[in-house]
Design an enzyme around this catalytic site. Structure first.
Site, mmCIF file in Angstrom:
data_model
loop_
_atom_site.group_PDB
_atom_site.id
_atom_site.type_symbol
_atom_site.label_atom_id
_atom_site.label_comp_id
_atom_site.label_asym_id
_atom_site.label_seq_id
_atom_site.Cartn_x
_atom_site.Cartn_y
_atom_site.Cartn_z
ATOM 1 N N HIS A 1 -4.575 5.801 5.973
ATOM 2 C CA HIS A 1 -3.622 6.426 5.045
ATOM 3 C C HIS A 1 -2.179 6.391 5.546
ATOM 4 O O HIS A 1 -1.324 7.078 4.991
ATOM 5 C CB HIS A 1 -4.048 7.850 4.674
ATOM 6 C CG HIS A 1 -5.401 7.931 4.047
ATOM 7 N ND1 HIS A 1 -5.694 7.337 2.834
ATOM 8 C CD2 HIS A 1 -6.547 8.500 4.484
ATOM 9 C CE1 HIS A 1 -6.967 7.549 2.543
ATOM 10 N NE2 HIS A 1 -7.508 8.240 3.529
ATOM 11 N N ASP B 1 0.847 -1.194 0.000
ATOM 12 C CA ASP B 1 0.000 0.000 0.000
ATOM 13 C C ASP B 1 0.884 1.246 0.000
ATOM 14 O O ASP B 1 1.470 1.602 1.024
ATOM 15 C CB ASP B 1 -0.933 0.013 1.209
ATOM 16 C CG ASP B 1 -1.982 1.104 1.111
ATOM 17 O OD1 ASP B 1 -3.087 0.823 0.602
ATOM 18 O OD2 ASP B 1 -1.701 2.244 1.528
ATOM 19 N N ASP C 1 -2.277 1.448 -6.995
ATOM 20 C CA ASP C 1 -0.868 1.284 -6.631
ATOM 21 C C ASP C 1 -0.025 0.719 -7.770
ATOM 22 O O ASP C 1 1.038 1.262 -8.103
ATOM 23 C CB ASP C 1 -0.742 0.371 -5.399
ATOM 24 C CG ASP C 1 -1.482 0.914 -4.197
ATOM 25 O OD1 ASP C 1 -0.845 1.547 -3.337
ATOM 26 O OD2 ASP C 1 -2.704 0.706 -4.122
ATOM 27 N N GLU D 1 1.966 5.233 -0.149
ATOM 28 C CA GLU D 1 1.522 6.606 0.082
ATOM 29 C C GLU D 1 2.360 7.479 -0.846
ATOM 30 O O GLU D 1 3.532 7.176 -1.108
ATOM 31 C CB GLU D 1 1.700 7.023 1.542
ATOM 32 C CG GLU D 1 0.881 6.201 2.528
ATOM 33 C CD GLU D 1 -0.614 6.185 2.235
ATOM 34 O OE1 GLU D 1 -1.140 7.225 1.767
ATOM 35 O OE2 GLU D 1 -1.244 5.140 2.451
ATOM 36 N N ASP E 1 -2.211 0.504 6.742
ATOM 37 C CA ASP E 1 -3.159 0.012 5.742
ATOM 38 C C ASP E 1 -2.825 -1.426 5.343
ATOM 39 O O ASP E 1 -3.722 -2.258 5.151
ATOM 40 C CB ASP E 1 -3.162 0.911 4.505
ATOM 41 C CG ASP E 1 -3.892 2.232 4.734
ATOM 42 O OD1 ASP E 1 -4.535 2.383 5.791
ATOM 43 O OD2 ASP E 1 -3.831 3.112 3.848
#
Length: 246
Positions: free
Chosen positions: A216, A59, A158, A61, A221
């Site tokens: 987030h 995941d 992603d 960011e 996550d």
């Protein structure tokens, strides 16, 4: 069924059954000694055989703002390695990434992700992090052709948009193992019959799970994705690739 051989009245386990017993024992501490082999095997049977030896939960960011900045750049790169038999976390890869085009994080980005400037300043570039990922994959035995693994993400962004888009911008190749994945939202909708409009929050709610950590946060996550996968697997769900070939 437990495979056995030897004399009547003396049950000896086959090598395959002994291997399963050792796996269970290492996961649950003293499961075999405390509760007996039958209970331990029943626990294993609760998760149906999966198509993959390992699931790689990822995941990202990325840099962001309102209105959105371009190009976005990955600033957190976490991966959890889940055992496909037990759905337990076996290993973690986690690095922050120094953005190059927009090196200064916006207040919006920090508020959303919890990532502050000091967490990315001086960190490796995306190219360097991708090299570290490959080293980690090799160390974990994930590059062995006989080992089946697949990435799992909450959505297609992603690996369909973010990573290939940034790699194209920087002129970097995308490793083949990033080109197939399972979208957890699709898997959840197949299993539960409803689409999780609000992503992890809806999936946790639908499965009566407590949300882990901060929304987030990439690593948090990932932990939520892993927990949702484990819960669905215990309910009998078998995970399949959802992405289409590139």
């Amino acid at each position: 069924m437990v495979a056995a051989f030897g004399h009547p009245g003396k049950v000896r386990l086959s090598p395959d059954s002994l291997w399963k017993a050792r796996i269970l024992g290492s996961i649950s501490g003293k499961t075999l000694a405390t509760h007996g082999f039958g209970v331990a095997m029943a626990a294993m049977a609760a998760i149906p055989p999966q198509r993959y030896h390992y699931f790689l939960v990822l995941d990202f960011e990325a840099t962001c703002d309102k209105p959105q900045i371009h190009p976005q750049e990955i600033i957190e790169f976490p991966i959890l390695k889940l055992n496909g038999q037990t759905m337990e976390i076996e290993s973690t890869f986690h690095m922050y990434v120094q953005p190059a085009v927009h090196p200064q994080l916006t207040p919006f980005c920090t508020e959303l992700t919890g990532i502050i400037q000091g967490m990315v300043d001086g960190q490796p570039s995306l190219q360097q992090v991708l090299e570290r990922v490959d080293e980690w994959m090799a160390k974990e035995g994930l590059l062995d052709p006989s080992v089946k693994s697949i990435f799992v993400t909450c959505g297609d962004w992603d690996l369909k948009v973010m990573l290939p888009g940034q790699c194209q911008y920087l002129g970097l190749p995308v490793a083949d193992y990033f080109k197939q994945w399972i979208n957890l939202k699709k898997a959840y909708s197949f299993a539960m019959g409803s689409w999780p409009k609000n992503g992890l929050l809806d999936m946790n709610k639908g499965l009566s799970l407590q949300h882990i950590g901060r929304p987030h946060s990439g690593i948090d996550d990932c932990k939520n994705i892993a927990n949702i996968m484990k819960t669905l697997a215990h309910r009998g769900f078998i995970f399949k690739q959802t992405s289409k070939p590139f």
